[in-house]
Design a protein around this motif. Structure first.
Motif, PDB file in Angstrom:
ATOM      1  N   LEU A 227       0.838  -1.201   0.000  1.00 55.17           N
ATOM      2  CA  LEU A 227       0.000   0.000   0.000  1.00 55.17           C
ATOM      3  C   LEU A 227       0.871   1.248   0.000  1.00 55.17           C
ATOM      4  O   LEU A 227       1.776   1.392   0.831  1.00 55.17           O
ATOM      5  N   ALA A 228       0.555   2.189  -0.894  1.00 53.09           N
ATOM      6  CA  ALA A 228       1.370   3.402  -1.018  1.00 53.09           C
ATOM      7  C   ALA A 228       1.038   4.437   0.054  1.00 53.09           C
ATOM      8  O   ALA A 228       1.890   5.249   0.414  1.00 53.09           O
ATOM      9  N   ASN A 229      -0.209   4.439   0.561  1.00 50.87           N
ATOM     10  CA  ASN A 229      -0.654   5.446   1.537  1.00 50.87           C
ATOM     11  C   ASN A 229      -0.311   6.862   1.069  1.00 50.87           C
ATOM     12  O   ASN A 229       0.005   7.745   1.870  1.00 50.87           O
ATOM     13  N   TYR A 230      -0.387   7.058  -0.246  1.00 44.78           N
ATOM     14  CA  TYR A 230       0.032   8.319  -0.858  1.00 44.78           C
ATOM     15  C   TYR A 230      -0.807   9.504  -0.383  1.00 44.78           C
ATOM     16  O   TYR A 230      -0.297  10.608  -0.209  1.00 44.78           O
ATOM     17  N   GLN A 231      -2.111   9.273  -0.182  1.00 41.61           N
ATOM     18  CA  GLN A 231      -3.005  10.381   0.154  1.00 41.61           C
ATOM     19  C   GLN A 231      -3.221  10.529   1.657  1.00 41.61           C
ATOM     20  O   GLN A 231      -4.151  11.201   2.086  1.00 41.61           O
ATOM     21  N   ASP A 232      -2.362   9.887   2.442  1.00 41.61           N
ATOM     22  CA  ASP A 232      -2.433   9.975   3.903  1.00 41.61           C
ATOM     23  C   ASP A 232      -1.084  10.481   4.412  1.00 41.61           C
ATOM     24  O   ASP A 232      -0.096   9.758   4.415  1.00 41.61           O
ATOM     25  N   ASP A 233      -1.047  11.758   4.831  1.00 39.59           N
ATOM     26  CA  ASP A 233       0.216  12.365   5.255  1.00 39.59           C
ATOM     27  C   ASP A 233       0.849  11.663   6.446  1.00 39.59           C
ATOM     28  O   ASP A 233       2.058  11.733   6.647  1.00 39.59           O
ATOM     29  N   SER A 234       0.043  10.993   7.256  1.00 34.37           N
ATOM     30  CA  SER A 234       0.574  10.298   8.428  1.00 34.37           C
ATOM     31  C   SER A 234       1.144   8.930   8.069  1.00 34.37           C
ATOM     32  O   SER A 234       1.826   8.305   8.888  1.00 34.37           O
ATOM     33  N   LEU A 235       0.837   8.431   6.875  1.00 39.98           N
ATOM     34  CA  LEU A 235       1.258   7.100   6.408  1.00 39.98           C
ATOM     35  C   LEU A 235       0.761   5.993   7.342  1.00 39.98           C
ATOM     36  O   LEU A 235       1.282   4.879   7.303  1.00 39.98           O
ATOM     37  N   SER A 236      -0.248   6.274   8.170  1.00 35.11           N
ATOM     38  CA  SER A 236      -0.568   5.366   9.274  1.00 35.11           C
ATOM     39  C   SER A 236      -2.043   5.089   9.492  1.00 35.11           C
ATOM     40  O   SER A 236      -2.383   4.251  10.335  1.00 35.11           O
ATOM     41  N   SER A 566       3.171  21.689   9.607  1.00 37.36           N
ATOM     42  CA  SER A 566       2.964  21.026   8.323  1.00 37.36           C
ATOM     43  C   SER A 566       4.193  20.199   7.957  1.00 37.36           C
ATOM     44  O   SER A 566       4.890  20.456   6.980  1.00 37.36           O
ATOM     45  N   ASP A 567       4.469  19.220   8.817  1.00 35.53           N
ATOM     46  CA  ASP A 567       5.529  18.258   8.543  1.00 35.53           C
ATOM     47  C   ASP A 567       5.017  16.888   8.963  1.00 35.53           C
ATOM     48  O   ASP A 567       3.887  16.760   9.444  1.00 35.53           O
ATOM     49  N   PHE A 568       5.828  15.849   8.762  1.00 34.82           N
ATOM     50  CA  PHE A 568       5.317  14.511   9.060  1.00 34.82           C
ATOM     51  C   PHE A 568       4.930  14.372  10.521  1.00 34.82           C
ATOM     52  O   PHE A 568       3.864  13.825  10.840  1.00 34.82           O
ATOM     53  N   GLU A 569       5.755  14.839  11.433  1.00 35.59           N
ATOM     54  CA  GLU A 569       5.439  14.702  12.859  1.00 35.59           C
ATOM     55  C   GLU A 569       4.098  15.361  13.167  1.00 35.59           C
ATOM     56  O   GLU A 569       3.265  14.797  13.891  1.00 35.59           O
ATOM     57  N   ALA A 575      -3.413  12.905  13.150  1.00 32.57           N
ATOM     58  CA  ALA A 575      -4.185  11.665  12.956  1.00 32.57           C
ATOM     59  C   ALA A 575      -4.369  10.940  14.282  1.00 32.57           C
ATOM     60  O   ALA A 575      -5.461  10.428  14.582  1.00 32.57           O
ATOM     61  N   ARG A 576      -3.327  10.886  15.079  1.00 34.65           N
ATOM     62  CA  ARG A 576      -3.410  10.245  16.404  1.00 34.65           C
ATOM     63  C   ARG A 576      -4.444  10.941  17.281  1.00 34.65           C
ATOM     64  O   ARG A 576      -5.329  10.288  17.862  1.00 34.65           O
ATOM     65  N   ASP A 577      -4.332  12.271  17.402  1.00 35.10           N
ATOM     66  CA  ASP A 577      -5.212  13.025  18.301  1.00 35.10           C
ATOM     67  C   ASP A 577      -6.657  13.015  17.804  1.00 35.10           C
ATOM     68  O   ASP A 577      -7.598  12.974  18.608  1.00 35.10           O
ATOM     69  N   TRP A 578      -6.839  13.039  16.470  1.00 36.61           N
ATOM     70  CA  TRP A 578      -8.204  12.994  15.926  1.00 36.61           C
ATOM     71  C   TRP A 578      -8.859  11.675  16.300  1.00 36.61           C
ATOM     72  O   TRP A 578     -10.029  11.648  16.708  1.00 36.61           O
ATOM     73  N   MET A 579      -8.119  10.573  16.183  1.00 32.50           N
ATOM     74  CA  MET A 579      -8.679   9.253  16.507  1.00 32.50           C
ATOM     75  C   MET A 579      -9.028   9.155  17.995  1.00 32.50           C
ATOM     76  O   MET A 579     -10.107   8.669  18.362  1.00 32.50           O
ATOM     77  N   ILE A 580      -8.167   9.615  18.865  1.00 29.50           N
ATOM     78  CA  ILE A 580      -8.427   9.559  20.308  1.00 29.50           C
ATOM     79  C   ILE A 580      -9.611  10.449  20.672  1.00 29.50           C
ATOM     80  O   ILE A 580     -10.483  10.071  21.471  1.00 29.50           O
ATOM     81  N   SER A 581      -9.662  11.640  20.054  1.00 28.57           N
ATOM     82  CA  SER A 581     -10.753  12.580  20.342  1.00 28.57           C
ATOM     83  C   SER A 581     -12.080  12.076  19.805  1.00 28.57           C
ATOM     84  O   SER A 581     -13.133  12.224  20.443  1.00 28.57           O
ATOM     85  N   ARG A 582     -12.046  11.468  18.629  1.00 30.91           N
ATOM     86  CA  ARG A 582     -13.267  10.891  18.046  1.00 30.91           C
ATOM     87  C   ARG A 582     -13.812   9.777  18.944  1.00 30.91           C
ATOM     88  O   ARG A 582     -15.014   9.695  19.206  1.00 30.91           O
ATOM     89  N   ALA A 583     -12.909   8.938  19.427  1.00 25.24           N
ATOM     90  CA  ALA A 583     -13.316   7.859  20.328  1.00 25.24           C
ATOM     91  C   ALA A 583     -13.916   8.423  21.611  1.00 25.24           C
ATOM     92  O   ALA A 583     -14.878   7.859  22.167  1.00 25.24           O
ATOM     93  N   ALA A 584     -13.356   9.537  22.093  1.00 19.94           N
ATOM     94  CA  ALA A 584     -13.900  10.166  23.304  1.00 19.94           C
ATOM     95  C   ALA A 584     -15.332  10.649  23.074  1.00 19.94           C
ATOM     96  O   ALA A 584     -16.217  10.448  23.918  1.00 19.94           O
TER      97      ALA A 584
END
Length: 766
Positions: A227-236, A566-569, A575-584
């Motif tokens: 999988l290229a994950n090209y359109q996902d900046d987090s690659l994750s 606007s860098d990889f980190e 992406a990490r914080d959005w997922m945790i916040s969405r779950a909350a």
């Protein structure tokens, strides 16, 4: 165990470094690239001191999305995680010797070169001056695929495959893990994959190996999706939700690894190697084989298992699919038949009938779906899509497996999960579709999603299968239990708030994922791939984060928004914080208890006191020889030219065989006797070896016939000092310059004393 732990990976990476340090270049066959055609370039190997011929990469320049190189004189090596942290084996493909960081590499040869990441080296080669920088990955594996003649007409592999998704080719290659292990299993077939992704510059591929292989600890299999994950900046995003699906017990969750992908020496970037969605005992869906739709006589069974995908992009002539109720296109992935195969139409009719029965059962929210589907798994499928606010939910890449349950009754199972790059706050969505559904908060981690997907504000009911499942009362009742018993503990572990040893077998913490992907991502984006690959990518610059405390039953939301660079980190953290916040937010909405909303302020850490400066280690001493060997004649001398960096004390020279060659304290070697000796040059523990070969001088003639009154001359190769010539009798006369004249017919000898030995030439006078 489904995945490796971060600690184990770190140990393996360290072990590979120490193992490589204990093998000298003289002890190992450094090899050269033979898996593909090489040119006038430098090539680095994935493992130090390895004889492998496949896992090589060519130095390359930074490219844009169309592969244009703005500065071809600026070169990079993008080393995989298996590479040594201090040294790399480099092959010289130029016509003349090349020097890299003080190490001379002969044309067509390989040498070990020390390096430091972040440092730039100047390399003069082929009449040009290049700069060279070296980067090193942190990924769980590297995948090398090589074929310089993919079509039998000289086409390079990836260029050939990228020209048409239907094309495929064989290849050689290597799977390399951080411990330095190399698996050279050949590739039976590699071809392009994906729909939207295939239109992008960084493409995805399916790989079938000749025999089962394991990629960084995954269960052995033949077929994988790269999988290229090209359109996902987090690659994750895919990795997060695949592993979460596994952690909550979905029947088929694709195991995967972060990998670096190379083909014919070219680094293509950071990819995700995943188990391919396919049925069979050695595949992801292991409960049935492709042929299980036939009985012993080869006839289509009355009932049989199958694997299907809701796929709006299915195309006549390319996909084996049926059109079912709700205007849905349903691709049959197993058994996947062609029109010539037995049961081609019967299978299509059976799949259509069974899916329509399931689909029609979802028409009423009060219907009991348990007669048609495994409610537990379709509930988890709904929750994964709801958690991600997956844009493709119910539209594409939505898989169902139809098989027998424990009581032998055939049912639909919601799994495997697949394709989540358009989720977890990544996409803005199609504005017209969102307006039609009445959704105004799609980019936010708040708000329901699946119950709106595919629904028009004018319609009472959506034709989208995931929409219909999400509103079923039985599913919603089970969703609450599954969410708090399985999803919430997994999200807590992912966030690092409350870690679980059991969950860690299937799901990393976010910090562990970052440790694995960060170095690979740095190389991916440095090589030329872009952050923010399209206008549909959402704004990831800020987020008001939240988390859920299951023990206190509180929904905790930050008073201020966090900012993301606007860098990889920054993109990974978003992406990490959005997922945790969405779950909350989902926990707050689904809780049967009263949930209190609590605002908190982000803690600002106290500035730490300035640490005491640590004593700097002494710089490492290195000894480099201009030449590593020489030949001298007996009593001749040669001077060893040694460059000592960070010299400490005197440089010493010693001979392994002083009867053959002795060496002075200044490095002058004198040959004493025919043979070989090794001169060891040492300073402060750093050692270099110089091989000397001692030869005897030679006469130009050792047997000669001369006519009476005529003469000839004896020359000496390798003479040191003067030589003495004598005749054995008066049949000849010899001068001290080596001229011999015949005086009387008969035999005689010329004796020549030189370099401390006597040489003889037999002379016949006629």
């Amino acid at each position: 165990m489904k995945k490796l732990t971060a600690i184990l990976l770190a140990v393996l990476m360290l072990a590979s470094v120490f193992t490589a340090m204990n093998v000298s270049a003289e002890e190992a066959d450094l090899g050269s690239p033979t898996g593909f055609e090489t040119g006038k370039a430098l090539y680095a190997h994935a493992v130090l001191n390895s004889a492998d011929t496949q896992a090589w990469q060519e130095w390359q320049s930074i490219h844009d999305e169309k592969y244009y190189e703005a500065n071809p004189m600026e070169k990079f090596f993008f080393l995989p995680s298996s590479a040594d942290a201090e040294s790399v084996d480099i092959f010289n493909g130029f016509d003349a010797a090349v020097t890299v960081n003080g190490v001379s590499i002969a044309s067509g040869k390989t040498a070990n070169v020390p390096y430091k990441t972040g440092k730039t080296y100047t390399v003069k080669a082929g009449g040009n001056s290049f700069t060279l920088s070296i980067m090193k990955s942190t990924a769980e594996a590297a995948i090398f695929v090589n074929n310089s003649n993919a079509d039998g007409e000289g086409s390079e592999l990836i260029s050939y495959l990228n020209s048409d998704k239907s094309l495929s080719a064989k290849a050689t290659g290597a799977i390399v893990t951080p411990d330095g292990a190399v698996d050279n299993t050949s590739i039976k077939k590699i071809k392009g994959r994906g729909n939207t992704t295939w239109q992008k510059a960084k493409k995805a591929y399916n790989i079938t190996y000749d025999s089962k292989v394991s990629v960084a600890g995954m269960t052995k299999a033949k077929k994988y999706s790269l999988l290229a994950n090209y359109q996902d900046d987090s690659l994750s995003r895919n990795r997060f939700l695949y592993d979460l699906s596994d952690a909550v017990g979905m029947p088929y969750a694709s195991d995967s690894r972060y990998v670096d992908f190379y083909s014919n020496g070219y680094y293509w970037g950071s990819f995700q190697m995943a188990e391919k969605v396919e049925a069979g005992s050695s595949s992801l869906v292991k409960d049935f084989e492709e042929e299980d739709y036939l009985d012993a006589e080869g006839n289509v069974k009355e009932d049989f298992p199958f694997l299907c995908e809701v796929d709006a992009s299915a195309v006549d002539g390319e996909d084996y699919y049926v059109s079912v109720n709700g205007g849905i296109k349903l691709t049959i992935k197993a058994p996947e038949l062609s029109s010539e195969d037995k049961g081609y139409n019967e299978v299509k009719e059976y799949v259509k009938k069974k899916f329509n029965e399931f689909y029609d059962a979802t028409s009423s929210t009060s219907n009991d779906l348990s007669a048609y589907a495994d409610v537990d798994s379709i509930t988890k499928l709904y929750l994964i899509n709801e958690l991600g606010k997956n844009w493709d939910s119910g539209v594409s890449s939505l898989f169902f497996t139809y098989r027998q349950d424990g009581d032998g009754k055939y049912k639909f199972y919601g799994s495997p999960v697949w394709d989540f790059d358009n989720s977890l706050g990544n996409a803005t969505g199609v504005i017209g579709d969102l307006e039609n559904m009445g959704v105004t908060d799609y980019e936010d981690y708040t708000g329901w999603w699946c119950r709106y997907k595919g629904k028009s504000q004018r319609d009472r009911r959506s034709s989208n299968i995931m929409n219909r499942i999400s509103q079923n009362k039985g599913v919603l009742a089970k969703a609450q239990t599954i969410w708090f018993e399985q999803f919430v503990p997994a999200i807590d572990h992912f966030s690092g708030r409350v870690t679980s040893e059991e969950i860690s077998k299937e799901l990393y913490t976010a910090d562990e994922y970052y440790a694995l992907i960060s170095g690979s991502a740095e190389m991916n984006y440095k090589s030329g791939w872009l952050l923010n690959t399209g206008s549909w990518i959402a704004d990831h610059s800020s987020l008001t984060c939240a988390y859920y405390d299951n023990e206190l039953k509180t929904y905790n939301i930050c008073k201020t928004a966090d900012s993301y660079k606007s860098d990889f980190e920054g993109m990974f953290n978003y992406a990490r914080d959005w997922m945790i916040s969405r779950a909350a937010w989902l926990s707050k909405e689904m809780s049967a208890d009263e949930v209190q909303t609590v605002e908190f302020e982000r803690a600002v850490p106290e500035p730490e006191p300035e640490p005491e400066p640590e004593p700097q280690p002494e710089p490492k001493t290195t000894v480099t020889l201009t030449k590593k060997s020489a030949a001298v004649y007996r009593l001749g001398t040669v001077k060893i030219s040694a460059k000592v960096e960070n010299k400490k004390g005197a440089t010493t020279f010693s001979s392994s065989n002083p009867k053959v060659a002795k060496v002075s304290s200044k490095g002058t070697v004198k040959g004493l006797k025919k043979g070989t000796a090794t001169i060891t040059v040492t300073n402060n523990g750093a050692v270099a070896k110089f091989k000397v070969t001692v030869k005897n001088p030679r006469l130009s003639a050792t047997k000669k016939t001369v006519k009476l009154g005529k003469r000839f001359r004896i020359k000496i190769s390798g003479k040191v000092g003067k030589a003495k010539f004598t005749a054995s009798n008066k049949r000849i006369r010899v001068s001290q310059t080596g001229y011999v004249r015949g005086l009387k017919k008969g035999a005689a000898k010329v004796k020549v004393k030189t370099n401390g030995i006597t040489l003889t030439c037999k002379v016949t006078v006629k």
